[in-house]
Structure formats: C-alpha cells, structure tokens
Design a protein around this motif. Sequence first.
Motif, PDB file in Angstrom:
ATOM      1  N   LEU A  53       0.814  -1.225   0.000  1.00 42.86           N
ATOM      2  CA  LEU A  53       0.000   0.000   0.000  1.00 42.86           C
ATOM      3  C   LEU A  53       0.846   1.273   0.000  1.00 42.86           C
ATOM      4  O   LEU A  53       0.320   2.372  -0.190  1.00 42.86           O
ATOM      5  CB  LEU A  53      -0.947   0.008   1.214  1.00 42.86           C
ATOM      6  CG  LEU A  53      -2.025  -1.086   1.224  1.00 42.86           C
ATOM      7  CD1 LEU A  53      -2.884  -0.993   2.482  1.00 42.86           C
ATOM      8  CD2 LEU A  53      -2.916  -0.990  -0.023  1.00 42.86           C
ATOM      9  N   GLY A  54       2.133   1.120   0.240  1.00 42.65           N
ATOM     10  CA  GLY A  54       3.024   2.283   0.225  1.00 42.65           C
ATOM     11  C   GLY A  54       2.774   3.227   1.388  1.00 42.65           C
ATOM     12  O   GLY A  54       2.949   4.453   1.256  1.00 42.65           O
ATOM     13  N   CYS A  55       2.356   2.692   2.533  1.00 40.12           N
ATOM     14  CA  CYS A  55       2.082   3.565   3.688  1.00 40.12           C
ATOM     15  C   CYS A  55       2.985   3.187   4.865  1.00 40.12           C
ATOM     16  O   CYS A  55       3.588   2.110   4.885  1.00 40.12           O
ATOM     17  CB  CYS A  55       0.612   3.499   4.097  1.00 40.12           C
ATOM     18  SG  CYS A  55       0.024   1.848   4.479  1.00 40.12           S
ATOM     19  N   ARG A  56       3.078   4.094   5.838  1.00 43.19           N
ATOM     20  CA  ARG A  56       3.974   3.856   6.974  1.00 43.19           C
ATOM     21  C   ARG A  56       3.347   2.929   8.014  1.00 43.19           C
ATOM     22  O   ARG A  56       4.000   2.018   8.534  1.00 43.19           O
ATOM     23  CB  ARG A  56       4.302   5.216   7.607  1.00 43.19           C
ATOM     24  CG  ARG A  56       5.175   5.072   8.818  1.00 43.19           C
ATOM     25  CD  ARG A  56       5.831   6.366   9.217  1.00 43.19           C
ATOM     26  NE  ARG A  56       6.682   6.111  10.354  1.00 43.19           N
ATOM     27  CZ  ARG A  56       7.016   7.009  11.238  1.00 43.19           C
ATOM     28  NH1 ARG A  56       6.624   8.262  11.090  1.00 43.19           N
ATOM     29  NH2 ARG A  56       7.787   6.699  12.253  1.00 43.19           N
ATOM     30  N   TYR A  57       2.093   3.196   8.338  1.00 45.15           N
ATOM     31  CA  TYR A  57       1.406   2.406   9.371  1.00 45.15           C
ATOM     32  C   TYR A  57       0.367   1.484   8.728  1.00 45.15           C
ATOM     33  O   TYR A  57      -0.322   1.897   7.795  1.00 45.15           O
ATOM     34  CB  TYR A  57       0.697   3.330  10.373  1.00 45.15           C
ATOM     35  CG  TYR A  57       1.617   4.305  11.039  1.00 45.15           C
ATOM     36  CD1 TYR A  57       2.664   3.858  11.842  1.00 45.15           C
ATOM     37  CD2 TYR A  57       1.456   5.675  10.855  1.00 45.15           C
ATOM     38  CE1 TYR A  57       3.529   4.768  12.448  1.00 45.15           C
ATOM     39  CE2 TYR A  57       2.309   6.584  11.466  1.00 45.15           C
ATOM     40  CZ  TYR A  57       3.341   6.126  12.252  1.00 45.15           C
ATOM     41  OH  TYR A  57       4.187   7.023  12.851  1.00 45.15           O
TER      42      TYR A  57
ATOM     43  N   GLY B 254      -2.425  -5.867   9.556  1.00 46.68           N
ATOM     44  CA  GLY B 254      -2.890  -4.503   9.801  1.00 46.68           C
ATOM     45  C   GLY B 254      -4.373  -4.493  10.072  1.00 46.68           C
ATOM     46  O   GLY B 254      -4.994  -5.555  10.196  1.00 46.68           O
ATOM     47  N   VAL B 255      -4.918  -3.285  10.160  1.00 45.84           N
ATOM     48  CA  VAL B 255      -6.348  -3.156  10.466  1.00 45.84           C
ATOM     49  C   VAL B 255      -7.040  -2.237   9.464  1.00 45.84           C
ATOM     50  O   VAL B 255      -6.405  -1.377   8.858  1.00 45.84           O
ATOM     51  CB  VAL B 255      -6.577  -2.574  11.885  1.00 45.84           C
ATOM     52  CG1 VAL B 255      -6.002  -3.501  12.946  1.00 45.84           C
ATOM     53  CG2 VAL B 255      -6.005  -1.164  12.020  1.00 45.84           C
TER      54      VAL B 255
ATOM     55  N   LEU C 148      -3.443   6.435  17.973  1.00 49.50           N
ATOM     56  CA  LEU C 148      -3.567   5.005  17.680  1.00 49.50           C
ATOM     57  C   LEU C 148      -2.196   4.320  17.684  1.00 49.50           C
ATOM     58  O   LEU C 148      -2.031   3.218  18.229  1.00 49.50           O
ATOM     59  CB  LEU C 148      -4.245   4.797  16.318  1.00 49.50           C
ATOM     60  CG  LEU C 148      -5.726   5.164  16.220  1.00 49.50           C
ATOM     61  CD1 LEU C 148      -6.189   5.125  14.759  1.00 49.50           C
ATOM     62  CD2 LEU C 148      -6.578   4.225  17.066  1.00 49.50           C
ATOM     63  N   VAL C 149      -1.222   5.005  17.087  1.00 49.49           N
ATOM     64  CA  VAL C 149       0.127   4.428  17.001  1.00 49.49           C
ATOM     65  C   VAL C 149       0.724   4.288  18.412  1.00 49.49           C
ATOM     66  O   VAL C 149       1.299   3.255  18.771  1.00 49.49           O
ATOM     67  CB  VAL C 149       1.021   5.291  16.080  1.00 49.49           C
ATOM     68  CG1 VAL C 149       2.487   4.885  16.176  1.00 49.49           C
ATOM     69  CG2 VAL C 149       0.526   5.200  14.635  1.00 49.49           C
ATOM     70  N   LYS C 150       0.534   5.334  19.217  1.00 47.14           N
ATOM     71  CA  LYS C 150       1.059   5.315  20.587  1.00 47.14           C
ATOM     72  C   LYS C 150       0.396   4.202  21.416  1.00 47.14           C
ATOM     73  O   LYS C 150       1.064   3.421  22.102  1.00 47.14           O
ATOM     74  CB  LYS C 150       0.783   6.685  21.234  1.00 47.14           C
ATOM     75  CG  LYS C 150       1.783   7.076  22.270  1.00 47.14           C
ATOM     76  CD  LYS C 150       1.590   8.533  22.616  1.00 47.14           C
ATOM     77  CE  LYS C 150       1.934   8.700  24.087  1.00 47.14           C
ATOM     78  NZ  LYS C 150       1.400   9.887  24.682  1.00 47.14           N
ATOM     79  N   GLN C 151      -0.924   4.133  21.312  1.00 46.94           N
ATOM     80  CA  GLN C 151      -1.660   3.103  22.061  1.00 46.94           C
ATOM     81  C   GLN C 151      -1.253   1.699  21.613  1.00 46.94           C
ATOM     82  O   GLN C 151      -1.071   0.806  22.448  1.00 46.94           O
ATOM     83  CB  GLN C 151      -3.171   3.248  21.832  1.00 46.94           C
ATOM     84  CG  GLN C 151      -3.830   4.410  22.542  1.00 46.94           C
ATOM     85  CD  GLN C 151      -5.289   4.583  22.107  1.00 46.94           C
ATOM     86  OE1 GLN C 151      -5.708   4.071  21.067  1.00 46.94           O
ATOM     87  NE2 GLN C 151      -6.050   5.322  22.892  1.00 46.94           N
ATOM     88  N   ALA C 152      -1.130   1.507  20.302  1.00 47.35           N
ATOM     89  CA  ALA C 152      -0.779   0.176  19.797  1.00 47.35           C
ATOM     90  C   ALA C 152       0.612  -0.222  20.271  1.00 47.35           C
ATOM     91  O   ALA C 152       0.841  -1.368  20.686  1.00 47.35           O
ATOM     92  CB  ALA C 152      -0.848   0.149  18.268  1.00 47.35           C
ATOM     93  N   THR C 153       1.532   0.747  20.234  1.00 51.64           N
ATOM     94  CA  THR C 153       2.909   0.454  20.657  1.00 51.64           C
ATOM     95  C   THR C 153       2.927   0.029  22.121  1.00 51.64           C
ATOM     96  O   THR C 153       3.547  -0.984  22.482  1.00 51.64           O
ATOM     97  CB  THR C 153       3.796   1.705  20.457  1.00 51.64           C
ATOM     98  OG1 THR C 153       3.640   2.144  19.115  1.00 51.64           O
ATOM     99  CG2 THR C 153       5.252   1.417  20.721  1.00 51.64           C
TER     100      THR C 153
END
Length: 321
Positions: free
Chosen positions: A7-11, A191-192, A302-307
């Motif tokens: 998908l060419g995305c970071r997250y 991923g989600v 979301l990134v912080k919570q997932a980490t």
Amino acid sequence: MQLTDLLGCRYPIVQGGLAYVGNGLLAGAISAAGGFGQIGSAGRSLGQLAQELTVARRRANGAPIGVNLPLSEHADREAYVRFIEEHASELRAVSLSAGNPRPYIERLQACGLCVMVLVSTPDQAQKAQSAGADILVAEGYEAGGHNGPSEITTFALIPQVARAVSIPVVAAGGIASGEGIAAALSLGAQGVQMGTRFVATIECEAHDAYKRALIARGSADTRIIERSVGRVTRVLQSPYVERILELESHSPDWETLYPYVRGERNRLAAIEGVTDEGWLNCGQGVGLIEDVVTVEELMQRLVKQATSALRDAQIRGAAFA
Ligand SMILES: Cc1cc2nc3c(=O)[nH]c(=O)nc-3n(C[C@H](O)[C@H](O)[C@H](O)COP(=O)(O)O)c2cc1C
C-alpha cells in the motif's frame, strides 16, 4: 510482500470505504498521516467521485490513496470500474466489497492497482486468494455497515483467515483503538481497517449530530437491520431504526422495506443530520469513541496506544517465553 509495502504507507492502518461519509479530505488526511485512506464510492456519482479524488490527492500530498468499490451498490458498476481504470495512475489500490470480485481483479491489476478484497469467512478468503487478490480485508460481525451473513466475529475470524491464506490479511470490525490494533496483529493480521472511528474526526464530512452520537452512545447501542431480507447491516440504535425493526418483525417484502432502508435514508441522517428520518452505520467499537479530533491527532494516538499495548502484552505474556 508486506501490507505496508503493497500500500506504500507507513502504518498498517487502513480507512475502510465509507458510504456517503468517506470523503476526499478524510482519505487524504489519513494517507498524509501515514495510514491508507480510501474514498468511498457508495452514494457518489462519478462526477462527485472525481471531485473527491482531486481533494484527496491534494490533501495526501503525494501519499498513496485508494478507492472503495462496493460492487452491488452501483447499478452502473461497469462505469465505476472504468472510472477507476482511467484514474489508476492517481491511485495505489482499490478495495472490492459486496459482490463477486473475480471478474475485476486481473483487470484492475493490469492498470497497476493493488486489489484488496473484503471477505467475511475463511472460505471466501481462500476463493479471493485463488482469484488473485493482493490483500484480504477480513471483516467481523462487530463492524459498522454491511456484514457477512455468517456473522463470524473478528476475534474468531482473523486467525482462521490468516491460517487459510498466504497473502496479507487486514482485520476489520470493532477496532477503534490501539489496543484493538495490537490484538489484530496478535491474531495474525498484518494490519487493520477501521470505519466507525474515522467518522468521528474533523475531516470526515459526516454531520455533527452523527459525530456527537458516536461519542454519546455505547457498544450496546447498535442494531442489525435488513435481516428479514437476508442482509446484515449494523447501525446505530434510534427510534427510526426501531421502526424498521418493527416493520421487519412482520416479514415485509423488499418493496415494502426498501423505502426505509435505501441509501438516501442513510444520506439524510449521516450528511444532513436528520436522524429521525434515516439511519447511521455504526460498529460495536463505538463504545471506545470519546472525542472528535483531527485525523493527525487520532493517528498519532492510535500508534502510541498500539505500541504500548504490544509492549504490555509482551510483559504480561512473559510466562509463555
Ligand atoms: C459509515 C460507514 C459506512 C460504510 N460504508 C462502506 C462501504 O461503502 N463499502 C465498504 O466496503 N464498507 C463500508 N463500511 C465498512 C467499513 O469499510 C469497515 O470495514 C468497517 O467500518 C470496519 O468496522 P468498524 O466500523 O467497527 O471499524 C462502512 C462502515 C461505516 C461505519
């Protein structure tokens, strides 16, 4: 190949196609923030879709974006497929839902597009993989909008789909926080895909009444409509929805039910805020929505919570080491 490379995305956070409320500004902001945004084609004419694509590309600022194509939603499906083919150089991926994707997969890939297919059973997942799909979005029964008739929950579905196929699996349904993302990764997804949570953002064009309702209501406040006609659609409970359910308890034919459930009734409530004359798509993750924020703020959260959820799970799982 990994999901984020495809998908060419970071997250590995995909925004699901959102009928009526999946506007270009929302999709572009999600991609600009490192996720993967998709413009919803359901409820949009081709002219409107072209406009939203322009807005999305400007907002994404070079980040890749996609379009969702629910196959059964468009009477003139072929025109929408041709539109996507013609705009393929402006898109990275297309997601196919609500219908048989087989006739379209190779055709869209031939234009250089990555093709995601929405599935709701392990069997469908295998069929979509053998039809050539690049990515599977496996959506559980918690999800807002149309669900699969098998009504398999995300928690049970994802590990089965992940075992059944070798291509990347994206988990959808009931995920509205970083903890949900961490859980999906543990279940075997790469991923989600989230829908309901992205409605409660500044950039989403949903009416304020819709966004406020998502904050106010809890996970017990969703209902399934259209079961009487063999469909499963998860919406926010309301007096209007109770009227639909009352009508459905008398097993109406499609012609009787249609005026109450047709897309225009969704648009009225979702875009114009006339919630006593229409219905709103809503997943069970609604209980996790506490505020309306910018996409950028939501993505960082979301990134912080997932980490931290992944780290905490590793600590709690020390006994299994
Ligand atoms: C407002 C809304 C509209 C939706 N419209 C579509 C659609 O047009 N096409 C589609 O494939 N999925 C649609 N869905 C499903 C989402 O793409 C996504 O898979 C789902 O929302 C994930 O579950 P969640 O709502 O619990 O996050 C919709 C969901 C919502 C909440």
